[in-house]
Design a protein around this motif. Structure first.
Motif, PDB file in Angstrom:
ATOM      1  N   ASN A  41      -1.123 -11.272   1.750  1.00 19.26           N
ATOM      2  CA  ASN A  41      -1.486 -10.648   0.486  1.00 19.26           C
ATOM      3  C   ASN A  41      -2.331  -9.388   0.675  1.00 19.26           C
ATOM      4  O   ASN A  41      -2.772  -8.788  -0.289  1.00 19.26           O
ATOM      5  CB  ASN A  41      -2.243 -11.652  -0.399  1.00 19.26           C
ATOM      6  N   ALA A  42      -2.545  -9.001   1.943  1.00 18.55           N
ATOM      7  CA  ALA A  42      -3.369  -7.826   2.232  1.00 18.55           C
ATOM      8  C   ALA A  42      -2.690  -6.555   1.722  1.00 18.55           C
ATOM      9  O   ALA A  42      -1.467  -6.479   1.641  1.00 18.55           O
ATOM     10  CB  ALA A  42      -3.608  -7.717   3.724  1.00 18.55           C
ATOM     11  N   GLN A  43      -3.495  -5.574   1.405  1.00 19.43           N
ATOM     12  CA  GLN A  43      -2.981  -4.249   1.053  1.00 19.43           C
ATOM     13  C   GLN A  43      -2.517  -3.588   2.345  1.00 19.43           C
ATOM     14  O   GLN A  43      -3.295  -3.405   3.270  1.00 19.43           O
ATOM     15  CB  GLN A  43      -4.105  -3.429   0.405  1.00 19.43           C
ATOM     16  N   GLY A  44      -1.250  -3.282   2.473  1.00 19.60           N
ATOM     17  CA  GLY A  44      -0.714  -2.691   3.685  1.00 19.60           C
ATOM     18  C   GLY A  44      -0.394  -3.771   4.714  1.00 19.60           C
ATOM     19  O   GLY A  44      -0.511  -4.959   4.438  1.00 19.60           O
ATOM     20  N   PRO A  45      -0.002  -3.342   5.917  1.00 19.39           N
ATOM     21  CA  PRO A  45       0.420  -4.314   6.923  1.00 19.39           C
ATOM     22  C   PRO A  45      -0.732  -5.147   7.471  1.00 19.39           C
ATOM     23  O   PRO A  45      -1.840  -4.645   7.626  1.00 19.39           O
ATOM     24  CB  PRO A  45       1.028  -3.448   8.020  1.00 19.39           C
ATOM     25  N   SER A  46      -0.450  -6.397   7.741  1.00 19.29           N
ATOM     26  CA  SER A  46      -1.418  -7.297   8.364  1.00 19.29           C
ATOM     27  C   SER A  46      -1.193  -7.270   9.874  1.00 19.29           C
ATOM     28  O   SER A  46      -0.063  -7.122  10.336  1.00 19.29           O
ATOM     29  CB  SER A  46      -1.221  -8.713   7.821  1.00 19.29           C
ATOM     30  N   GLY A  47      -2.234  -7.410  10.625  1.00 18.64           N
ATOM     31  CA  GLY A  47      -2.086  -7.415  12.080  1.00 18.64           C
ATOM     32  C   GLY A  47      -3.404  -7.707  12.762  1.00 18.64           C
ATOM     33  O   GLY A  47      -4.427  -7.906  12.124  1.00 18.64           O
ATOM     34  N   TYR A  48      -3.323  -7.720  14.082  1.00 20.39           N
ATOM     35  CA  TYR A  48      -4.521  -7.917  14.893  1.00 20.39           C
ATOM     36  C   TYR A  48      -4.344  -7.214  16.209  1.00 20.39           C
ATOM     37  O   TYR A  48      -3.340  -6.662  16.499  1.00 20.39           O
ATOM     38  CB  TYR A  48      -4.851  -9.395  15.114  1.00 20.39           C
TER      39      TYR A  48
END
Length: 127
Positions: free
Chosen positions: A120-127
């Motif tokens: 649900n994050a704004q933009g891509p999620s990642g780490y």
């Protein structure tokens, strides 16, 4: 030698609900192998915007089907298909409505093991 069973991983913090699926993290940084190996499930009918700033990832499909989209191109993913994000590519991973997409995922450098996504994050999620 390291021997692990998927069912055993489910009782540890190496079993991660990453947002729109799960990840059994068979190998992580603390194992000293230099990469992470995961059994990744993408839940049917979900789509997740992703980007790994700190890791390269390769995924090999072993079950189900879906799509990976990046750079304006969409590629069908089905058993026997590999995709590799060799440029820290921003991408969208989508599983068919008919069933879960199951992947063997490899990360380099390795994950610590508990990383997760926020679909649900704004933009891509990642780490």
């Amino acid at each position: 030698m390291i021997i692990r069973k998927r069912t055993d991983i489910e009782q540890t913090d190496r079993f991660v609900h990453w947002g729109n699926g799960t990840s059994h993290r068979f190998l992580v940084e603390s194992d000293g192998m230099g990469f992470t190996l995961c059994h990744t499930i993408v839940f049917a009918g979900t789509s997740t915007e992703l980007k790994y700033e700190n890791h390269l990832e390769a995924c090999y499909c072993i079950q189900g089907a879906g799509w990976v989209s990046s750079g304006g191109r969409t590629h069908r993913i089905e058993p026997g298909t590999l995709y590799a994000l060799d440029q820290h590519d921003e991408h969208v991973l989508t599983a068919d409505d008919a069933g879960d997409l199951v992947l063997v995922s490899v990360f380099n450098p390795p994950l610590t093991g508990t990383e997760s996504h926020d679909p649900n994050a704004q933009g891509p999620s990642g780490y």
